[in-house]
Design a protein around this motif. Structure first.
Motif, PDB file in Angstrom:
ATOM      1  N   ASN A 162       0.927  -1.144  -0.206  1.00  0.00           N
ATOM      2  CA  ASN A 162       0.103  -0.020  -0.130  1.00  0.00           C
ATOM      3  C   ASN A 162       0.883   1.317  -0.071  1.00  0.00           C
ATOM      4  OD1 ASN A 162      -2.146   1.639   0.158  1.00  0.00           O
ATOM      5  ND2 ASN A 162      -2.773   0.942   2.189  1.00  0.00           N
ATOM      6  N   MET A 163       0.110   2.302  -0.365  1.00  0.00           N
ATOM      7  CA  MET A 163       1.054   3.841  -0.194  1.00  0.00           C
ATOM      8  C   MET A 163      -0.044   4.574   0.749  1.00  0.00           C
ATOM      9  SD  MET A 163       2.291   6.359  -2.945  1.00  0.00           S
ATOM     10  CE  MET A 163       3.663   5.703  -3.546  1.00  0.00           C
ATOM     11  N   PRO A 164       0.511   5.008   1.850  1.00  0.00           N
ATOM     12  CA  PRO A 164      -0.351   5.971   2.718  1.00  0.00           C
ATOM     13  C   PRO A 164      -0.986   7.055   1.793  1.00  0.00           C
ATOM     14  CG  PRO A 164       1.743   5.478   3.754  1.00  0.00           C
ATOM     15  CD  PRO A 164       1.944   5.073   1.954  1.00  0.00           C
ATOM     16  N   SER A 165      -2.065   7.211   2.212  1.00  0.00           N
ATOM     17  CA  SER A 165      -2.923   8.522   1.538  1.00  0.00           C
ATOM     18  C   SER A 165      -2.263   9.903   1.478  1.00  0.00           C
ATOM     19  CB  SER A 165      -4.086   8.886   2.317  1.00  0.00           C
ATOM     20  OG  SER A 165      -4.735   9.732   1.925  1.00  0.00           O
ATOM     21  N   GLN A 166      -1.520  10.214   2.503  1.00  0.00           N
ATOM     22  CA  GLN A 166      -0.565  11.274   2.423  1.00  0.00           C
ATOM     23  C   GLN A 166       0.427  11.297   1.262  1.00  0.00           C
ATOM     24  OE1 GLN A 166      -1.618  14.411   3.571  1.00  0.00           O
ATOM     25  NE2 GLN A 166      -0.287  15.037   2.159  1.00  0.00           N
ATOM     26  N   SER A 167       1.143  10.137   1.183  1.00  0.00           N
ATOM     27  CA  SER A 167       2.111   9.916   0.042  1.00  0.00           C
ATOM     28  C   SER A 167       1.494  10.253  -1.315  1.00  0.00           C
ATOM     29  CB  SER A 167       2.805   8.595   0.456  1.00  0.00           C
ATOM     30  OG  SER A 167       3.464   8.686   1.324  1.00  0.00           O
ATOM     31  N   ARG A 168       0.436   9.396  -1.414  1.00  0.00           N
ATOM     32  CA  ARG A 168      -0.209   9.610  -2.744  1.00  0.00           C
ATOM     33  C   ARG A 168      -0.612  11.176  -3.106  1.00  0.00           C
ATOM     34  NH1 ARG A 168      -3.221   5.263  -0.581  1.00  0.00           N
ATOM     35  NH2 ARG A 168      -5.048   6.287  -0.258  1.00  0.00           N
ATOM     36  N   LYS A 169      -1.005  11.515  -2.141  1.00  0.00           N
ATOM     37  CA  LYS A 169      -1.367  13.186  -2.374  1.00  0.00           C
ATOM     38  C   LYS A 169      -0.293  13.911  -2.583  1.00  0.00           C
ATOM     39  CE  LYS A 169      -5.539  13.162   0.889  1.00  0.00           C
ATOM     40  NZ  LYS A 169      -5.908  13.375   2.200  1.00  0.00           N
ATOM     41  N   ASN A 170       0.601  13.823  -1.928  1.00  0.00           N
ATOM     42  CA  ASN A 170       2.162  14.415  -2.161  1.00  0.00           C
ATOM     43  C   ASN A 170       2.394  14.190  -3.523  1.00  0.00           C
ATOM     44  OD1 ASN A 170       1.877  15.396   0.573  1.00  0.00           O
ATOM     45  ND2 ASN A 170       3.635  14.065   1.165  1.00  0.00           N
ATOM     46  N   TYR A 171       2.534  12.941  -4.058  1.00  0.00           N
ATOM     47  CA  TYR A 171       2.904  12.732  -5.454  1.00  0.00           C
ATOM     48  C   TYR A 171       2.037  13.222  -6.516  1.00  0.00           C
ATOM     49  CZ  TYR A 171       6.797   9.769  -3.847  1.00  0.00           C
ATOM     50  OH  TYR A 171       7.956   9.153  -3.177  1.00  0.00           O
ATOM     51  N   ALA A 172       0.708  13.160  -6.185  1.00  0.00           N
ATOM     52  CA  ALA A 172      -0.307  13.718  -7.136  1.00  0.00           C
ATOM     53  C   ALA A 172      -0.267  15.055  -7.288  1.00  0.00           C
ATOM     54  CB  ALA A 172      -1.559  13.145  -6.683  1.00  0.00           C
ATOM     55  N   GLU A 173      -0.153  15.707  -6.310  1.00  0.00           N
ATOM     56  CA  GLU A 173      -0.024  17.390  -6.260  1.00  0.00           C
ATOM     57  C   GLU A 173       1.557  17.648  -6.875  1.00  0.00           C
ATOM     58  OE1 GLU A 173      -1.057  21.010  -6.001  1.00  0.00           O
ATOM     59  OE2 GLU A 173      -2.149  19.320  -5.175  1.00  0.00           O
ATOM     60  N   PHE A 174       2.680  17.100  -6.651  1.00  0.00           N
ATOM     61  CA  PHE A 174       3.629  17.466  -7.394  1.00  0.00           C
ATOM     62  C   PHE A 174       3.632  17.114  -8.871  1.00  0.00           C
ATOM     63  CE2 PHE A 174       8.030  16.679  -9.046  1.00  0.00           C
ATOM     64  CZ  PHE A 174       8.579  18.065  -8.655  1.00  0.00           C
ATOM     65  N   GLY A 175       2.787  16.027  -9.096  1.00  0.00           N
ATOM     66  CA  GLY A 175       2.548  15.577 -10.639  1.00  0.00           C
ATOM     67  C   GLY A 175       1.997  16.593 -11.503  1.00  0.00           C
ATOM     68  N   THR A 234      -2.038  -0.054  -9.625  1.00  0.00           N
ATOM     69  CA  THR A 234      -3.321   0.612  -9.222  1.00  0.00           C
ATOM     70  C   THR A 234      -3.035   1.848  -8.564  1.00  0.00           C
ATOM     71  OG1 THR A 234      -4.176  -1.808  -9.342  1.00  0.00           O
ATOM     72  CG2 THR A 234      -5.530   0.171  -7.979  1.00  0.00           C
ATOM     73  N   ILE A 235      -1.983   1.954  -7.623  1.00  0.00           N
ATOM     74  CA  ILE A 235      -1.685   2.775  -7.012  1.00  0.00           C
ATOM     75  C   ILE A 235      -1.034   4.039  -7.784  1.00  0.00           C
ATOM     76  CG2 ILE A 235      -0.020   3.812  -5.144  1.00  0.00           C
ATOM     77  CD1 ILE A 235      -0.176   0.837  -3.770  1.00  0.00           C
ATOM     78  N   ALA A 236      -0.290   3.687  -8.877  1.00  0.00           N
ATOM     79  CA  ALA A 236       0.193   4.790  -9.816  1.00  0.00           C
ATOM     80  C   ALA A 236      -0.807   5.301 -10.337  1.00  0.00           C
ATOM     81  CB  ALA A 236       1.316   4.175 -10.475  1.00  0.00           C
ATOM     82  N   ASN A 237      -1.749   4.511 -10.996  1.00  0.00           N
ATOM     83  CA  ASN A 237      -2.986   4.862 -11.844  1.00  0.00           C
ATOM     84  C   ASN A 237      -3.961   5.910 -11.055  1.00  0.00           C
ATOM     85  OD1 ASN A 237      -2.139   3.749 -14.138  1.00  0.00           O
ATOM     86  ND2 ASN A 237      -3.199   1.931 -13.757  1.00  0.00           N
ATOM     87  N   PHE A 238      -3.948   5.484  -9.766  1.00  0.00           N
ATOM     88  CA  PHE A 238      -4.867   6.651  -8.826  1.00  0.00           C
ATOM     89  C   PHE A 238      -3.974   7.797  -8.597  1.00  0.00           C
ATOM     90  CE2 PHE A 238      -5.851   8.087  -4.725  1.00  0.00           C
ATOM     91  CZ  PHE A 238      -7.124   8.390  -5.013  1.00  0.00           C
ATOM     92  N   ILE A 239      -2.894   7.852  -8.709  1.00  0.00           N
ATOM     93  CA  ILE A 239      -2.040   9.163  -8.479  1.00  0.00           C
ATOM     94  C   ILE A 239      -2.215   9.899  -9.770  1.00  0.00           C
ATOM     95  CG2 ILE A 239       0.216   9.981  -8.204  1.00  0.00           C
ATOM     96  CD1 ILE A 239       0.867   7.814  -6.382  1.00  0.00           C
ATOM     97  N   VAL A 240      -2.137   9.165 -10.885  1.00  0.00           N
ATOM     98  CA  VAL A 240      -2.143   9.886 -12.239  1.00  0.00           C
ATOM     99  C   VAL A 240      -3.628  10.559 -12.312  1.00  0.00           C
ATOM    100  CG1 VAL A 240      -2.146   9.545 -14.606  1.00  0.00           C
ATOM    101  CG2 VAL A 240      -0.403   8.423 -13.301  1.00  0.00           C
ATOM    102  N   ASP A 299       0.216  12.440 -20.033  1.00  0.00           N
ATOM    103  CA  ASP A 299       1.531  12.713 -20.107  1.00  0.00           C
ATOM    104  C   ASP A 299       1.967  11.746 -18.924  1.00  0.00           C
ATOM    105  OD1 ASP A 299       1.019  15.377 -21.045  1.00  0.00           O
ATOM    106  OD2 ASP A 299       0.641  16.107 -19.322  1.00  0.00           O
ATOM    107  N   TYR A 300       1.271  10.667 -18.587  1.00  0.00           N
ATOM    108  CA  TYR A 300       1.822   9.479 -18.086  1.00  0.00           C
ATOM    109  C   TYR A 300       1.665   8.211 -18.426  1.00  0.00           C
ATOM    110  CZ  TYR A 300       2.097  12.696 -13.945  1.00  0.00           C
ATOM    111  OH  TYR A 300       2.396  13.713 -13.148  1.00  0.00           O
ATOM    112  N   LYS A 301       2.583   7.306 -18.464  1.00  0.00           N
ATOM    113  CA  LYS A 301       2.336   5.825 -19.133  1.00  0.00           C
ATOM    114  C   LYS A 301       3.082   5.034 -18.229  1.00  0.00           C
ATOM    115  CE  LYS A 301       2.232   3.563 -23.503  1.00  0.00           C
ATOM    116  NZ  LYS A 301       2.239   3.820 -24.818  1.00  0.00           N
ATOM    117  N   TRP A 302       2.706   3.637 -18.310  1.00  0.00           N
ATOM    118  CA  TRP A 302       3.023   2.571 -17.501  1.00  0.00           C
ATOM    119  C   TRP A 302       3.837   1.758 -18.219  1.00  0.00           C
ATOM    120  CZ3 TRP A 302       2.743   1.498 -11.926  1.00  0.00           C
ATOM    121  CH2 TRP A 302       3.444   0.326 -11.856  1.00  0.00           C
ATOM    122  N   PHE A 303       5.082   0.974 -17.955  1.00  0.00           N
ATOM    123  CA  PHE A 303       5.883   0.042 -18.728  1.00  0.00           C
ATOM    124  C   PHE A 303       6.242  -1.109 -17.794  1.00  0.00           C
ATOM    125  CE2 PHE A 303       6.098   4.337 -20.631  1.00  0.00           C
ATOM    126  CZ  PHE A 303       5.837   4.083 -21.903  1.00  0.00           C
TER     127      PHE A 303
END
Length: 136
Positions: A74-87, A106-112, A120-124
């Motif tokens: 898992n990734m904590p909610s605040q970490s997801r928010k931090n990366y999403a905001e910076f993204g 799944t976590i990365a797609n949620f952040i995106v 501008d984002y892609k998974w490989f």
């Protein structure tokens, strides 16, 4: 009670470097502790912001290398928010994420989805494909 890790210790979970206008963030292992994970996101983002600040006229692509992480619970909610905001930063043109498992994807797609910049984002599955896409 576990001993709280220092920022220096938390930074060892990842590596950051620049190569040909690509900021490469490699995660060496998952961070299960919520506080450490959140702090890691803050430190990583600050390090990338420092790169942007030192190169005010330059735009970058961002490669997130998860190939060393076989499973992320898992990734904590605040970490997801931090990366999403910076993204949302417009000086980061494209973001390629390489590796990881279905939970990580799944976590990365949620952040995106939170960034509003899905095109501008892609998974490989591997680094080679990710690097090739970033060069286009």
């Amino acid at each position: 009670m576990p001993v709280k890790k220092t920022d220096k210790e938390i930074l060892k979970y990842s590596e950051l470097k620049i190569q040909d206008s690509v900021i490469i963030l490699k995660f060496n292992s998952p961070i299960e502790d919520v506080e450490e994970n959140t702090r890691s996101s803050e430190l990583v983002i600050q390090s990338i912001q420092d790169i942007l600040d030192k190169n005010p006229k330059q735009e970058f692509n961002w490669l997130v290398d998860l190939t060393s992480i076989s499973k992320m619970k898992n990734m904590p909610s605040q970490s997801r928010k931090n990366y999403a905001e910076f993204g949302k930063n417009k000086r980061i043109k494209k973001v390629a994420v390489a590796g990881g498992d279905i939970v990580t994807k799944t976590i990365a797609n949620f952040i995106v989805s939170l960034t509003g910049r899905k095109k501008d984002y892609k998974w490989f599955d591997n680094l080679g494909e990710a690097k090739k896409w970033l060069k286009k």
